[in-house]
Every structure is written in C-alpha cells, then in structure tokens.
Write a protein that holds these residues in place. Structure first.
Motif, PDB file in Angstrom:
ATOM      1  N   LEU A 271      -6.167  14.240  17.685  1.00  0.00           N
ATOM      2  CA  LEU A 271      -6.559  15.377  18.519  1.00  0.00           C
ATOM      3  C   LEU A 271      -8.051  15.383  18.811  1.00  0.00           C
ATOM      4  N   ALA A 272      -8.836  14.879  17.876  1.00  0.00           N
ATOM      5  CA  ALA A 272     -10.289  14.838  18.039  1.00  0.00           C
ATOM      6  C   ALA A 272     -10.850  13.820  17.059  1.00  0.00           C
ATOM      7  N   PRO A 273     -10.999  12.573  17.462  1.00  0.00           N
ATOM      8  CA  PRO A 273     -11.476  11.535  16.532  1.00  0.00           C
ATOM      9  C   PRO A 273     -12.816  11.874  15.890  1.00  0.00           C
ATOM     10  N   ASP A 274     -13.645  12.612  16.597  1.00  0.00           N
ATOM     11  CA  ASP A 274     -14.955  12.983  16.061  1.00  0.00           C
ATOM     12  C   ASP A 274     -14.957  14.374  15.436  1.00  0.00           C
ATOM     13  N   ALA A 275     -13.751  14.900  15.143  1.00  0.00           N
ATOM     14  CA  ALA A 275     -13.589  16.183  14.451  1.00  0.00           C
ATOM     15  C   ALA A 275     -14.182  17.353  15.239  1.00  0.00           C
ATOM     16  N   ASP A 276     -14.061  17.312  16.558  1.00  0.00           N
ATOM     17  CA  ASP A 276     -14.479  18.417  17.419  1.00  0.00           C
ATOM     18  C   ASP A 276     -13.339  19.440  17.436  1.00  0.00           C
ATOM     19  N   ALA A 277     -13.546  20.579  16.774  1.00  0.00           N
ATOM     20  CA  ALA A 277     -12.474  21.558  16.621  1.00  0.00           C
ATOM     21  C   ALA A 277     -12.046  22.152  17.958  1.00  0.00           C
ATOM     22  N   ALA A 278     -12.985  22.387  18.863  1.00  0.00           N
ATOM     23  CA  ALA A 278     -12.636  22.945  20.169  1.00  0.00           C
ATOM     24  C   ALA A 278     -11.777  21.975  20.967  1.00  0.00           C
TER      25      ALA A 278
ATOM     26  N   GLY B 292      -9.921  14.009  13.279  1.00  0.00           N
ATOM     27  CA  GLY B 292     -11.055  13.405  12.597  1.00  0.00           C
ATOM     28  C   GLY B 292     -10.723  12.133  11.850  1.00  0.00           C
ATOM     29  N   ARG B 293      -9.655  11.411  12.279  1.00  0.00           N
ATOM     30  CA  ARG B 293      -9.260  10.119  11.696  1.00  0.00           C
ATOM     31  C   ARG B 293      -8.834  10.218  10.236  1.00  0.00           C
ATOM     32  N   ARG B 294      -8.437  11.400   9.802  1.00  0.00           N
ATOM     33  CA  ARG B 294      -8.064  11.550   8.391  1.00  0.00           C
ATOM     34  C   ARG B 294      -6.809  10.758   8.040  1.00  0.00           C
ATOM     35  N   LEU B 295      -5.924  10.563   9.026  1.00  0.00           N
ATOM     36  CA  LEU B 295      -4.686   9.811   8.782  1.00  0.00           C
ATOM     37  C   LEU B 295      -4.709   8.452   9.477  1.00  0.00           C
TER      38      LEU B 295
ATOM     39  N   VAL C  72     -11.955   1.103  10.271  1.00  0.00           N
ATOM     40  CA  VAL C  72     -12.488   2.288  10.929  1.00  0.00           C
ATOM     41  C   VAL C  72     -12.222   2.142  12.414  1.00  0.00           C
ATOM     42  N   LEU C  73     -11.500   3.085  12.997  1.00  0.00           N
ATOM     43  CA  LEU C  73     -11.125   2.999  14.392  1.00  0.00           C
ATOM     44  C   LEU C  73     -12.216   3.580  15.269  1.00  0.00           C
ATOM     45  N   SER C  74     -12.467   2.951  16.373  1.00  0.00           N
ATOM     46  CA  SER C  74     -13.414   3.501  17.335  1.00  0.00           C
ATOM     47  C   SER C  74     -12.668   4.489  18.217  1.00  0.00           C
TER      48      SER C  74
END
Length: 404
Positions: free
Chosen positions: A325-332, A309-312, A398-400
C-alpha cells in the motif's frame, strides 16, 4: 423479465435487513457480476447532478462521491426513504447513519448542543475541519426520524468537501443521510464501479465522478461532543492529534474509544463492529516472527498479501499476489489505496485468503495511520497469523519501490 427479477431482489433485500445480524460475510455479492445492472448511472454534469438531487428529494436513493468514500444517500427528513438505505445495504437498524449537510448552520438545525463549552468546541471543530472528513455526534433534534440514530438520542452530522458532494447536496435541497454505498460489512467503495459491484442490481441512482475522487480513501473520523469531552468513536481521515490541537484551551478531555460492539447493540456511531470493511475471502493480520512456524508454499501459494512499508516483503516471491500500500510507509498513501486494494485482493483468480499486514501496534497512532490500522483490524476481524520467513526468502532482499 427484468421487472420480475428486480421485484424478487427488492423482496429479498427487505427480508435481509431484518435477518442480517445472523448472516456471515462469506456470501456477499456472490454472482453479482452475472446480473444486468438496474442502477442508473448519471454523469457529473449540471444535468446529472440535478437529476441525482431530484432522486433524493423525491424519496429515492442516490450513491454519490465524497472525499472519503462513496455514500448511499437519502432524504434524512423522510423516514421511509431512510429505511430504504437499510434495506438496500442489508444494514441492521442498530447501526446509525451520518447526515451530510452543506454548512454548520444546516447542522445546527439537526442537533442540540448542551452548553457554552460544547458550542465553542463545535465552532472550533467546524472552523478547522469543515468542509471535510469529520463527523460530529451530538443530541438529535426531536423531529428527526429515529432510525437515523439507531434508537439512541444522538445524531452524527458532517459537511463534505468534495465539489460533487456539495453540488449534489445543493441540488437535493435537504440534509442527506448516507453511509458507505456498499453491502453492509463489505469493503467500502471508492469508485462508482465499486458501488455497482455491490448495489448495481438495485433501483438506485449513481452519480459517477468519472475520475479518482476519494482522496482520503477511508471514512470520516467520528467524534461525540459533550460539555466536558470529545470522544472519538471511530478513527478516520482526521488525525486525533489534529483534533486535540483544534480544541486546545477549551478544557475538553479527548478520549479515543476502541470498541468492538455486537451487531444487535444500538450504537452512537458507525464503524464499531468487530467485522467491517471485510473482503469476501478469509482475511488475517499477518506478521513475521522467527519463532513462528515457517510460511509454507501451500499457505502462501493461494494467498494475496497486502503490505505496508515492506514489512511482509519476504513473502512476496512465495505469494500468489502481492501489493504494498505504501512501500515508504506513507500512511496517507496507504489510506487512499486501502479499500481499492482489498477489493482487488478478493478478485485475484485462484486466491483463497488475504494476508494483510498486522498494524495492531499502530492502532493508537495519532496520525491517519491509526485510522488505517483500525480498518485493517476490522477487515480481518482481528484474526492474526504469525509466520516465519519462507526458506527460499529467509535472506530477503530489499525491494525498491519499482519492484512493488
């Protein structure tokens, strides 16, 4: 020759299972890439599946794909075959195994349910989640090898959904005990190549799916079933909120354990050690904190960053390598790629450490994110590292999705 080398490897493996509790993870698999493979890979054809089944039925070991991770299977009714799993993985006998079956009836031949309420709950859970990534722990039938249960009286059973796993079980004709097909404590395998990286020097069979197959990417959820409660021992691919919904109206209490047991302590379920799923490099749970010491070029220059989710994202330009792992914070999506990313990270040239996004606050999440957070926590042994943004990235862009 090759036969002598394999004999030495087998002897070392047999010694390793007894001494593993005192071995640190830093040397796992070192030099394996220079060895010639002794493992035999079979294709996912009718002939290959039949051969994989024959190997297990005759007392050998076969790695096979499931919807979670690759498992290392043996005939669960054959004690000497089951013990080969512990030897191959260098797994302590205190860590129990999950037995894979074709259906609920086959599971009931292996476990005892204490009363009417637990039988109703078993029926509700298997109707909702089987075949699929849920392991149910209950009292074991007395005729089963004790090594399956780590000396406890319970056994975990699971009915996998992957078509190759189901075909393999049918070909074997026996219940199959199978932990993940890797060296104990290392990152779980989600491809045949991962299996060969860890166990390729052993005399095993590997049923290769020849395509991406582990769609969940993390192991099954493991829950213990009694007459009064359902205890989640290990978060996994089935969300705890879905378990709760499946048991609505049955009057069972749902409890989620957050255990970090000692390696020598007999366990009722796998996946409870503090250090598990660990890369070969030192790993830390990283978070950004303006009050912390700045992340220096020396710290980040040889670090691989795994984000969610781009936290780092502010660390990206200073790190040796970066993957979200998931730029849009998709846990699956994160679950599906986690173990592959950890294995990628440990193999980045010149990498000295892995900084994994700290998801500690998400460990109690009732979605699959709770399972991802648990894997990340144990991959880093709970070690945390708070960092301020590097000076050059303090005003982080902000990264795309195309940038990560």
């Amino acid at each position: 020759g090759d036969r002598d080398d394999r004999g030495e490897a087998e002897a070392a493996s047999k010694l390793g299972v007894w001494a593993w509790s005192s071995v640190l993870l830093g040397g796992i698999g070192a030099g394996l890439e220079t060895m010639s493979y002794a493992a035999r890979v079979v294709r996912p054809t009718a002939e290959g599946i039949a051969e994989a089944g024959r190997v297990v039925a005759s007392g050998g070991l076969c790695a096979f794909p499931t919807e979670t991770v690759y498992g290392l299977g043996a005939n669960a009714l054959n004690e000497s075959a089951v013990l080969k799993i512990f030897e191959a993985k260098r797994r302590p006998l205190s860590d129990p195994l999950i037995v894979h079956v074709k259906d609920a009836d086959d599971a009931l031949a292996l476990i005892e349910l204490s009363g009417g309420k637990s039988r109703l709950a078993f029926g509700a859970l298997t109707e909702r989640f089987w075949p699929g990534p849920l392991t149910i722990v209950a009292e074991a039938k007395p005729h089963l090898p004790k090594c399956l249960s780590a000396g406890t009286s319970t056994l975990g059973v699971r009915c996998p959904s992957h078509p190759l796993a189901r075909a393999f079980l049918g070909a074997a004709g026996v219940p199959v005990a199978a932990p993940s097909a890797n060296l104990f404590g290392h990152v779980s395998p989600t491809s045949a190549s991962h299996v060969l990286d860890d166990l390729g020097d052993l005399d095993i069979c590997v049923l290769d799916a020849e395509e991406p197959c582990c769609q969940h990417g993390i192991e099954s959820t493991v829950c213990g079933l009694t007459e009064s409660s359902l205890v989640v021992y290990r978060r996994g691919a089935v969300a705890t909120r879905d378990l709760d919904a499946a048991l609505a109206g049955l009057g069972l209490d749902l409890t989620v354990l957050d255990k970090r047991v000692d390696v020598d302590q007999p366990q009722r379920a796998p996946g409870q050690l503090l250090t598990h799923y660990a890369p070969r490099l030192p790993a830390f749970l990283a978070s950004l904190d303006p009050a912390a010491a700045p992340a220096t070029p020396r710290l980040l220059g040889d670090a691989v960053v795994l984000d969610f989710g781009r936290r780092l994202a502010p660390l990206r330009s200073s790190a040796l390598a970066y993957r979200d792992l998931a730029p849009d914070a998709d846990a699956a999506l994160a679950a599906r790629g986690l173990f592959d990313a950890l294995r990628w990270a440990e193999n980045v040239p010149s990498a000295a450490r892995v900084l994994i996004v700290d998801l500690s606050n998400d460990r109690s999440d009732t979605s699959i994110l709770g399972g991802v957070a648990d894997r990340v926590f144990r991959a880093a042994s709970g070690n945390t590292l708070a960092l301020a943004c590097p000076a050059a990235s303090a005003a982080a862009e902000v990264l795309s999705p195309s940038d990560v």
